[in-house]
Design a protein around this motif. Sequence first.
Motif: not given
Length: 186
Positions: A163, A113, A168-169, A165
């Motif tokens: 954020h 991530l 590809d989020d 993630a």
Amino acid sequence: MATYGLKNLYRAPVTVDTGGVITYGTPVKMAAAIQVDIAVEFKEGKLEADDKTKKKKIFKKALLTINQADLPPADRAALLGETEDLDGVVYSGMNDNPPCFAIGYQMAMDDGLYTWKWLYDVKFSVPNETGMTDKEEAFEYSTSTIVGDVSRRESDNLWQATHVAAPDDAVAAAWFTAVREPNLAG
């Protein structure tokens, strides 16, 4: 959250109209970042009454230090309110007034991530410079470090968006297309 690596350093100009409404310009990618440091200061208060203690901590300000591989003339002129002429020469003067920028970047985490950040209101100061003589057998690079004061927005008291993630989020994929604002609809 443990992070390593740093990439995708962006700046977006901040505009505040006469009514106090904040808008952000289009994010622009800056030169490669080596290190980003944020030192946060808080105001603290404590009240003791009825055998209880009430404590409160409020964001005061932060200091952002960015070490880059280079601070190109266009970035320097933009961040510091300096003038760049048609030949790429940057002029520093007494009337320079550094504007505010939102600063965004991305840091990798061990689990695949990333941590994605936007700092909403940053005003930079003229950086110190260091030069070194080239050595015969080896040499050391001098890099550019610039420091900015991070403030909270008056309109909603926010100073940062974070954020976590995978790339590809949907939110992460759009992170550097515009400065992230709260999505509170629903």
